[in-house]
Design a protein around this motif. Sequence first.
Motif: not given
Lengths: 114, 113
Positions: A7-9, A109
């Motif tokens: 995370s995040p993407t 990410t």
Amino acid sequence: DAGVTQSPTHLIKTRGQHVTLRCSPISGHKSVSWYQQVLGQGPQFIFQYYEKEERGRGNFPDRFSARQFPNYSSELNVNALLLGDSALYLCASSLGPISNQPQHFGDGTRLSIL
Amino acid sequence: AQTVTQSQPEMSVQEAETVTLSCTYDTSESDYYLFWYKQPPSRQMILVIRQEAYKQQNATENRFSVNFQKAAKSFSLKISDSQLGDAAMYFCASHGAGNMLTFGGGTRLMVKP
């Protein structure tokens, strides 16, 4: 069982900012590695952590740092972001640090620097 | 230091046909492992097959097999009965001392229906 989660993407930052990327390994895996994949290239090794200790470091500047927590999750930190830091950052976990244990990758990410 | 070279930026194959992706590597390690990873547009790097350098027998995984030539430092991937789902970037990688995977530049495989 869940795979490697990151995370995040996606993340968009501007030059000079700082970023923290997070990774949770597969349950039971104690080793986490980080890779940078610039568009159109193969991944480049950044760090490996095992049992909260750094076990390997690639050819990246000191702006890049990482750590591993008691639950084996990991953070990758990048300071003073440059345009060239735009890339897909991949996290991989394995049972241990030795080469006969295959690494399992997360979805990555995507970091974009404006 | 280890280096991995993939000389074919792109390859195409007809569905149901066979294709071979090339990889050469260089390492000073005596004990190392070689891998092929597949990366579809979804981004996740998926392990396809691995080979222990000390084993002379070539690894196979269903439709995927390797031709490991240790003296020539060559490690090619053969995909038989190609399927549309095989379309992806394929990366060859070596793993030896230093606790890191060294990847090649990748080969984009296109599968034609």
